[in-house]
Write a protein that holds these residues in place. Structure first.
Motif, short mmCIF file in Angstrom:
data_model
loop_
_atom_site.label_atom_id
_atom_site.label_comp_id
_atom_site.label_asym_id
_atom_site.label_seq_id
_atom_site.Cartn_x
_atom_site.Cartn_y
_atom_site.Cartn_z
N VAL A 28 0.62 -0.95 0.12
CA VAL A 28 -0.32 0.40 -0.23
C VAL A 28 0.64 1.67 0.28
O VAL A 28 0.51 2.25 -1.19
CB VAL A 28 -1.00 0.29 1.57
N LEU A 29 2.20 1.10 1.07
CA LEU A 29 3.16 2.23 1.06
C LEU A 29 3.35 2.64 -0.20
O LEU A 29 3.40 3.84 -0.48
CB LEU A 29 3.34 2.45 2.45
N ASN A 32 1.05 3.40 -3.35
CA ASN A 32 0.40 5.43 -3.32
C ASN A 32 1.09 5.86 -3.13
O ASN A 32 0.90 7.17 -4.07
CB ASN A 32 0.07 4.68 -1.36
N SER A 33 2.57 5.64 -2.63
CA SER A 33 3.43 6.54 -3.38
C SER A 33 4.25 7.14 -4.56
O SER A 33 3.79 7.74 -4.88
CB SER A 33 5.02 6.22 -2.28
N ALA A 35 1.49 6.57 -6.95
CA ALA A 35 0.57 6.83 -7.33
C ALA A 35 0.60 8.64 -7.08
O ALA A 35 -0.05 8.77 -7.77
CB ALA A 35 -0.37 5.86 -7.44
N ALA A 36 1.29 8.74 -5.93
CA ALA A 36 1.36 10.36 -5.85
C ALA A 36 1.45 11.11 -6.01
O ALA A 36 1.55 11.84 -6.50
CB ALA A 36 1.58 10.98 -3.97
N GLU A 39 0.38 11.37 -9.67
CA GLU A 39 -0.73 12.98 -9.41
C GLU A 39 -0.43 13.81 -9.70
O GLU A 39 -0.70 15.05 -10.07
CB GLU A 39 -1.43 12.57 -8.34
N GLN A 234 -6.83 7.93 -11.86
CA GLN A 234 -6.27 6.80 -12.43
C GLN A 234 -6.84 5.77 -13.44
O GLN A 234 -8.00 5.28 -12.50
CB GLN A 234 -5.73 6.08 -11.84
N TYR A 266 4.09 3.60 -11.49
CA TYR A 266 3.82 3.03 -11.15
C TYR A 266 3.83 1.51 -10.97
O TYR A 266 4.16 0.60 -10.76
CB TYR A 266 2.01 3.10 -11.61
#
Length: 693
Positions: A28-29, A32-33, A35-36, A39, A234, A266
């Motif tokens: 997840v981390l 998510n990192s 993906a962030a 963005e 996404q 990603y």
């Protein structure tokens, strides 16, 4: 399940759970990192595209302003340069400025010239009624275009997006007012979007906010995109899109800028997670297995050995045996503690055997009846007292209830006393009368709780002692009566003797005889004083001590003396002391000594209380001459040498009954200062019922 199995299960379970948590959190981390980061990249791309678009509008506005401030343009709008359009508004101008529309508007809002450029054929023609109507009249667009400072922005025309810029036509070489407005426009068609895209290196698309072919946009608008200004979607694991709202030239949010990038970052992160996490899991499993083996060898195996040794000693019931453990660690320390505990158990068993022997001997020697009862008053066991004068009654047997043995009026009192012994955990004492073998006898019972369900009562036959007390009391009463009669007769005889001495002195003329009579008179008065002292001393301790209010004691003592000229400062408040009933004699004697010895100038007596860590102090002071140093020694010892009498000795004796003391702390010439000290527990401030005088 033994400890080894539990440890293995817990450790392996914890290991797998921990690995699962690490795997899940890391996934997840990490993702998510990534993906962030994507963005943020998309937002930066949107900002860059917006800056390119704003720069394009700026170039268009700059060109428009240059042409609007050209004097040829100014006089053409004033009708004085008719050849301007054919000379300067040809296809070369449109191609050079990269524009598709030129509109000239006069001061009244009328369109003078409306031209459009066909980039395919290279021909310049009329812009058409639709465009002309949009920039004329009182439409919102003409209001924005006719601004004194000019304007620029996006506009939608015949379902095509157009970049528009306007500027007022002026003559920079004169102070004449503007003669109209110049408007230039550029179609934002695919060719122009491709050009902008080549400048940014990003996909570039601008659509109407109401375009029905953009369902994703409609969804974002429902999610309050207008407040966010930008939104990132996404689309899938390989594509991410960004959207930003754009306003048209009149300030209405009418367009959406769209861009997209492939999710290469990603994908790289997902690949990294797929490699790293299984590696971590494998390392964790290996470390877990090694840890389990080490714990089993260093702890569990040795702990099992220690358990077996302790179990063996428990089975043998021999605390003299000892356990053995090496290693110099906590388990060896635990073995040492167990050995010390076994040693203490061995010593405790020896002490217990010795204590039980002493207790058995003590119980055998106790002259009292020992009764063991439970909480509801049922007798559990009875032991007769040693050398009892009478045998125990047959009804005092285990299983009987105290209520069935004692009288009804006494049974309830015993029940209350028994319950009180359990709740207060103090020894409860009760006196009662009981008939044994036809003889009424007096008993004293001391009841103490052993635990929450059992109590022991020591019952002592007090019949003989109380009969002896009654006999002694009667004998003392007779002796006191005889002493009072004798003292009365002696005082009468001494009084008669003193009277005769007085008479003889009046009639005697011989100086030697007069001196002898004076000495006889002194001896008689001393005898009289000593006899009176025996009367007070005889009452000492007879009535027993009680709680006395100090202020009332002082009031009683004052009433017995003439203190009319004296100022009495009494500052004792509500203090009470536990003292003999003759405590009033103490205060009386102190006041009487002040009257006799303080001197003619003395007029104040102060009595106050001071509390300290060691007890309560009653301070008695006067402002007289005080006590001479030579008379201070033996102040509280009876004497007949003229220095002092029996008063202070009697005061000391009265106070000593309850442990109080008296001392003189004054200075000669500055008055007396007696300190009477009461120990903790023999004074109180609360108002309670007690013996007050």
């Amino acid at each position: 399940m033994n400890l080894r199995t539990k440890t293995l299960v817990v450790m392996l379970g914890s290991l797998f759970a921990l690995m699962a948590i690490v795997f899940g959190l890391s996934s997840v981390l990490f993702l998510n990192s990534y993906a962030a980061s994507e963005e943020l990249q998309v937002k930066d791309d949107l900002d860059r595209e917006i800056r390119v678009l704003e720069n394009d509008l700026g170039v268009l506005s700059s060109n428009t302003l240059d042409w609007a401030t050209w004097d040829e343009m100014y006089w053409y709008l004033n009708g004085e340069n008719p050849g301007f359009s054919s000379a300067y508004l040809g296809s070369d101008t449109f191609s050079t400025l990269n524009i598709d529309y030129i509109v000239l508007i006069d001061d009244d809002g009328r369109v003078i010239e409306s031209l459009s450029y066909n980039q395919t054929s290279g021909e310049v023609g009329d812009a058409g009624a639709t465009f002309t109507d949009s920039v004329s009249g009182d439409a919102p667009l003409i209001t924005a275009l006719a601004s004194p400072d000019g304007s620029n922005g996006l506009w939608i025309l015949e379902e095509q997006i157009v970049l528009l810029a306007s500027a007022p036509a002026t003559d920079p070489e004169s102070d004449l007012p503007p003669s109209g407005t110049l408007v230039m426009g550029r179609l934002l068609d695919q060719q122009e979007l491709n050009r902008l895209s080549s400048l940014t290196g990003l996909p570039f698309a601008i659509v109407s906010i109401s375009d029905p072919g953009m369902p994703a946009i409609d969804s974002l608008l429902k999610g309050d995109l207008s407040n966010q200004q930008m939104a990132i979607v996404q689309v899938n694991d390989s594509l991410i899109k960004g959207y930003s709202i754009l306003s048209d030239i009149i300030g209405t949010e009418s367009f959406i800028l769209e861009t997209e990038i492939p999710r290469t970052l990603y994908a790289q992160g997902a690949g990294t997670v797929a490699v790293i996490l299984p590696t971590i899991l494998l390392i964790g499993i290996v470390l877990g297995i090694v840890a389990v083996i080490l714990i089993d060898r260093l702890v569990l195996g040795r702990l099992t050995s220690l358990h077996n040794q302790v179990k063996h000693i428990g089975g043998m019931a021999d605390p003299s045996l000892r356990v053995s453990m090496k290693g110099g660690d906590e388990l060896q320390a635990l073995a040492d503690v167990i050995n010390r505990l076994l040693e203490r158990i061995d010593e405790a068993q020896a002490e217990l055997r010795e204590s039980m022997a002493r207790t058995r001997a003590l119980f055998e020697a106790v002259p009292d009846i020992i009764v063991q009862v439970n909480r509801d008053g049922t007798i559990l066991a009875v032991k007769p007292g040693k050398n009892m004068p009478l045998p125990l009654p047959p009804e005092l047997n285990p299983g009987k209830s105290l209520g069935s043995i004692l009288s009804k009026e006494f049974s309830s009192s015993v029940t209350d006393i028994l319950e009180l012994s359990f709740t207060s955990e103090d020894v409860q004492i009760i006196d009662f009368e009981y008939e044994m073998n036809g003889v009424k006898r007096q008993f004293e019972a001391r009841v103490v709780a052993v635990n929450l369900e059992m109590a022991i009562a020591l019952v002592r036959d007090e019949t003989a002692r109380r009969l002896a007390e009654v006999a002694i009391k009667r004998a003392n009463e007779k002796l006191n009566l005889l002493s009072s009669i004798t003292r009365h007769d002696i005082l009468n005889q001494v009084m008669a003797l003193l009277g005769n001495i007085y008479l003889a002195g009046d009639h005697c003329t011989d100086e030697t005889s007069r001196e002898l009579l004076k000495a006889m008179k002194t001896i008689g008065e001393t005898i009289q004083s000593q006899v009176v002292f025996t009367r007070d001393y005889q009452q000492l301790g007879i009535s027993g001590p009680g709680w006395l209010r100090i202020s009332l004691v002082i009031k009683n003592a004052r009433s017995q003396l003439d203190l009319s000229r004296w100022h009495i400062l009494e500052e004792t408040g509500e203090w009470e002391v536990f003292a003999d009933q003759l405590f009033v004699k103490v205060i009386y004697n102190l006041m009487q000594n002040t009257l006799k010895h303080a001197g003619e100038t003395a007029d104040t007596i102060r009595i106050r209380c001071e509390e300290s860590d060691v007890g309560l102090h009653l301070i008695y002071e006067d402002n007289g001459v005080g006590i001479a140093d030579r008379a201070r020694d033996g102040l509280f010892i009876p004497a007949s040498n003229g220095e002092h009498g029996f008063g202070l000795f009697l005061a000391s004796e009265i106070l000593s009954i309850t442990g109080a003391t008296i001392a003189e702390e004054g200075s000669p010439g500055r008055g007396v200062r007696f300190r009477i000290s009461f120990q903790p527990g023999t004074y109180r401030r609360e108002e309670r019922e007690g013996v007050l005088i």
